[in-house]
Design a protein around this motif. Structure first.
Motif, PDB file in Angstrom:
ATOM      1  N   MET A   1      61.788  44.180  58.860  1.00  0.00           N
ATOM      2  CA  MET A   1      60.440  45.069  58.432  1.00  0.00           C
ATOM      3  C   MET A   1      61.179  45.227  56.681  1.00  0.00           C
ATOM      4  SD  MET A   1      59.044  48.862  58.782  1.00  0.00           S
ATOM      5  CE  MET A   1      58.507  48.575  59.914  1.00  0.00           C
ATOM      6  N   ALA A   2      59.642  45.123  55.384  1.00  0.00           N
ATOM      7  CA  ALA A   2      60.126  44.951  54.168  1.00  0.00           C
ATOM      8  C   ALA A   2      60.994  46.101  54.015  1.00  0.00           C
ATOM      9  CB  ALA A   2      59.517  44.946  53.470  1.00  0.00           C
ATOM     10  N   THR A   3      61.997  46.499  53.494  1.00  0.00           N
ATOM     11  CA  THR A   3      62.594  47.849  52.695  1.00  0.00           C
ATOM     12  C   THR A   3      62.219  48.244  51.562  1.00  0.00           C
ATOM     13  OG1 THR A   3      64.893  47.509  52.649  1.00  0.00           O
ATOM     14  CG2 THR A   3      64.217  48.006  54.920  1.00  0.00           C
ATOM     15  N   ILE A   4      62.606  49.289  50.987  1.00  0.00           N
ATOM     16  CA  ILE A   4      62.617  49.660  49.485  1.00  0.00           C
ATOM     17  C   ILE A   4      63.422  49.353  48.737  1.00  0.00           C
ATOM     18  CG2 ILE A   4      61.825  51.821  48.665  1.00  0.00           C
ATOM     19  CD1 ILE A   4      60.944  53.304  50.317  1.00  0.00           C
ATOM     20  N   ASP A   5      62.708  48.619  47.570  1.00  0.00           N
ATOM     21  CA  ASP A   5      64.272  48.635  46.651  1.00  0.00           C
ATOM     22  C   ASP A   5      64.364  49.233  46.249  1.00  0.00           C
ATOM     23  OD1 ASP A   5      66.331  46.857  45.069  1.00  0.00           O
ATOM     24  OD2 ASP A   5      64.643  45.448  45.351  1.00  0.00           O
ATOM     25  N   ARG A   6      65.855  49.667  46.152  1.00  0.00           N
ATOM     26  CA  ARG A   6      66.461  51.012  45.458  1.00  0.00           C
ATOM     27  C   ARG A   6      66.301  50.337  43.893  1.00  0.00           C
ATOM     28  NH1 ARG A   6      65.744  56.512  46.366  1.00  0.00           N
ATOM     29  NH2 ARG A   6      65.636  56.812  47.477  1.00  0.00           N
ATOM     30  N   LYS A   7      66.843  49.185  43.668  1.00  0.00           N
ATOM     31  CA  LYS A   7      67.153  48.864  42.671  1.00  0.00           C
ATOM     32  C   LYS A   7      65.880  48.697  41.396  1.00  0.00           C
ATOM     33  CE  LYS A   7      69.597  44.666  40.753  1.00  0.00           C
ATOM     34  NZ  LYS A   7      69.815  43.072  40.356  1.00  0.00           N
ATOM     35  N   ASP A   8      64.968  47.499  41.962  1.00  0.00           N
ATOM     36  CA  ASP A   8      63.767  47.659  40.988  1.00  0.00           C
ATOM     37  C   ASP A   8      63.054  49.057  41.096  1.00  0.00           C
ATOM     38  OD1 ASP A   8      63.895  45.597  41.674  1.00  0.00           O
ATOM     39  OD2 ASP A   8      62.540  44.822  43.126  1.00  0.00           O
ATOM     40  N   LEU A   9      63.119  50.221  41.787  1.00  0.00           N
ATOM     41  CA  LEU A   9      62.977  51.740  41.871  1.00  0.00           C
ATOM     42  C   LEU A   9      63.697  51.864  40.824  1.00  0.00           C
ATOM     43  CD1 LEU A   9      62.616  52.548  45.250  1.00  0.00           C
ATOM     44  CD2 LEU A   9      60.360  52.277  43.639  1.00  0.00           C
ATOM     45  N   ASP A  10      64.835  51.919  40.428  1.00  0.00           N
ATOM     46  CA  ASP A  10      65.322  52.619  39.582  1.00  0.00           C
ATOM     47  C   ASP A  10      65.995  51.645  37.557  1.00  0.00           C
ATOM     48  OD1 ASP A  10      67.036  54.189  41.812  1.00  0.00           O
ATOM     49  OD2 ASP A  10      68.882  52.960  41.810  1.00  0.00           O
ATOM     50  N   GLN A  11      64.829  50.060  38.072  1.00  0.00           N
ATOM     51  CA  GLN A  11      65.001  50.038  36.819  1.00  0.00           C
ATOM     52  C   GLN A  11      63.863  50.172  36.486  1.00  0.00           C
ATOM     53  OE1 GLN A  11      65.215  45.708  37.095  1.00  0.00           O
ATOM     54  NE2 GLN A  11      64.841  45.525  35.125  1.00  0.00           N
ATOM     55  N   LEU A  12      62.649  50.389  37.653  1.00  0.00           N
ATOM     56  CA  LEU A  12      61.136  51.518  36.546  1.00  0.00           C
ATOM     57  C   LEU A  12      61.576  52.238  36.508  1.00  0.00           C
ATOM     58  CD1 LEU A  12      59.340  50.358  39.640  1.00  0.00           C
ATOM     59  CD2 LEU A  12      59.080  49.027  37.446  1.00  0.00           C
ATOM     60  N   GLU A  13      62.369  53.551  36.468  1.00  0.00           N
ATOM     61  CA  GLU A  13      62.417  55.047  36.156  1.00  0.00           C
ATOM     62  C   GLU A  13      63.068  54.959  35.029  1.00  0.00           C
ATOM     63  OE1 GLU A  13      62.305  59.165  36.836  1.00  0.00           O
ATOM     64  OE2 GLU A  13      61.600  57.475  38.524  1.00  0.00           O
ATOM     65  N   ARG A  14      63.934  54.003  34.932  1.00  0.00           N
ATOM     66  CA  ARG A  14      64.887  53.988  33.733  1.00  0.00           C
ATOM     67  C   ARG A  14      63.829  53.729  32.649  1.00  0.00           C
ATOM     68  NH1 ARG A  14      69.272  51.525  36.832  1.00  0.00           N
ATOM     69  NH2 ARG A  14      68.481  49.646  36.299  1.00  0.00           N
ATOM     70  N   ARG A  15      62.818  52.906  32.895  1.00  0.00           N
ATOM     71  CA  ARG A  15      62.162  52.381  32.298  1.00  0.00           C
ATOM     72  C   ARG A  15      61.100  53.705  31.819  1.00  0.00           C
ATOM     73  NH1 ARG A  15      60.650  46.621  31.215  1.00  0.00           N
ATOM     74  NH2 ARG A  15      59.023  47.592  29.110  1.00  0.00           N
ATOM     75  N   GLU A  16      60.084  54.390  32.791  1.00  0.00           N
ATOM     76  CA  GLU A  16      59.616  55.363  32.561  1.00  0.00           C
ATOM     77  C   GLU A  16      60.183  56.218  31.801  1.00  0.00           C
ATOM     78  OE1 GLU A  16      57.091  58.284  35.044  1.00  0.00           O
ATOM     79  OE2 GLU A  16      57.762  56.404  35.445  1.00  0.00           O
ATOM     80  N   LEU A  17      61.627  56.329  32.021  1.00  0.00           N
ATOM     81  CA  LEU A  17      62.569  57.166  31.029  1.00  0.00           C
ATOM     82  C   LEU A  17      62.315  57.272  29.481  1.00  0.00           C
ATOM     83  CD1 LEU A  17      64.193  59.765  30.765  1.00  0.00           C
ATOM     84  CD2 LEU A  17      66.054  58.391  31.168  1.00  0.00           C
ATOM     85  N   GLN A  18      62.728  56.006  29.264  1.00  0.00           N
ATOM     86  CA  GLN A  18      62.899  55.128  27.881  1.00  0.00           C
ATOM     87  C   GLN A  18      61.408  55.346  27.423  1.00  0.00           C
ATOM     88  OE1 GLN A  18      64.347  51.638  28.231  1.00  0.00           O
ATOM     89  NE2 GLN A  18      66.049  51.691  29.593  1.00  0.00           N
ATOM     90  N   LEU A  19      60.042  55.087  27.467  1.00  0.00           N
ATOM     91  CA  LEU A  19      58.484  55.252  27.187  1.00  0.00           C
ATOM     92  C   LEU A  19      59.046  56.556  26.921  1.00  0.00           C
ATOM     93  CD1 LEU A  19      56.845  53.349  29.464  1.00  0.00           C
ATOM     94  CD2 LEU A  19      57.480  52.525  27.031  1.00  0.00           C
ATOM     95  N   THR A  20      59.241  57.644  27.492  1.00  0.00           N
ATOM     96  CA  THR A  20      58.869  59.056  27.277  1.00  0.00           C
ATOM     97  C   THR A  20      59.634  59.657  26.522  1.00  0.00           C
ATOM     98  OG1 THR A  20      58.861  59.210  29.608  1.00  0.00           O
ATOM     99  CG2 THR A  20      59.027  61.347  28.700  1.00  0.00           C
TER     100      THR A  20
END
Length: 258
Positions: A1-20
């Motif tokens: 089963m496909a699991t949640i990719d924490r690395k990609d999620l953390d990268q998206l989280e950093r991008r969102e913080l940078q945009l904020t």
């Protein structure tokens, strides 16, 4: 089963913080520039009648900008907390599904029960002159799936096949990736129809997990003449190092009397 990719999620989280941060800096720079232009009119050359009104408006403007910047960061923090809660729930649901699939596979009858049932059904078919069909389902994992990480796929496959079984049919887990169905009083044509229905039911499992399933039908007396031949067909598909999931050798095939 496909699991949640924490690395990609953390990268998206950093991008969102940078945009904020960029948005907050942009608002602060524009507001600071506007406040600089307003300052002489409010404090250096104020109009006598509107002096306090302009000062109240100026400080109100500054307070509003600071509140707006605080709102941006508070929104970022709130959204992050909500995402963390959602991710925790998703991971918990994935773990529950994996555990349910593992429990289902463990409770399925293994190859030892299969040998007993096959021998009993063969003797009954031989005595009463009925047909006996053996339907084997070989599962093939997706090429991108991690090795040994197919519990959810095989569990979903087992549930899908169980839904299409008749009351007289029985299903067994012969190996981690091999299922056997004993179809009593079933000729080759009806067994192939059952195999087609199973393939249709397994389509959702193929789409979800990217795996594939091969089915083969073996019938007594059309394809084989003894239980030895049926058992030989099954053993040819078992893993080389083991003949059953539990690692216990299969019993010696029962002798046939004609």
């Amino acid at each position: 089963m496909a699991t949640i990719d924490r690395k990609d999620l953390d990268q998206l989280e950093r991008r969102e913080l940078q945009l904020t941060i960029v948005a907050a800096v942009f608002v602060f720079v524009l507001a600071s520039g506007l406040a600089v232009f307003m300052y002489p009119l409010v404090f250096v050359h104020p109009e006598t009648g509107n002096k306090w009104t302009l000062r109240v408006a100026f400080f109100g403007f500054c307070a509003l900008i600071l509140l707006f910047i605080g709102y941006l960061f508070d929104r970022q923090r709130t959204v992050r907390k909500l995402k963390q809660q959602v991710l925790e729930e998703l991971e918990r649901n994935v773990e529950l599904r994996l555990q349910a699939s593992a429990d289902l596979l463990q409770t399925m009858p293994d190859i030892n029960h299969f040998w007993d049932r096959l021998t009993m059904e063969y003797r009954r078919a031989m005595t009463m002159g009925h047909n006996l069909s053996l339907l084997l389902v070989k599962a093939k994992p997706a090429s991108a799936a991690p090795k040994g990480d197919n519990t959810a796929a095989w569990g979903d496959a087992a549930k899908a096949m169980t839904r299409k079984l008749r009351p007289t049919d029985s299903i067994y887990r012969l190996a981690p990736d091999l299922f056997g169905l004993v179809l009593g009083e079933t000729d080759t044509l009806n067994a192939k129809r059952i195999a087609v229905r199973l393939q249709e039911e397994l389509q959702s499992v193929r789409v979800k997990h990217g795996c594939s399933f091969d089915t083969s039908v073996h019938n007594y007396p059309e394809h084989v003449n003894s239980s030895h031949e049926l058992e030989a067909i099954v053993k040819s598909l078992l893993p080389a190092k083991e003949e059953c999931i539990a690692g216990v050798p299969a019993p010696v095939p029962a002798s046939n009397t004609k």
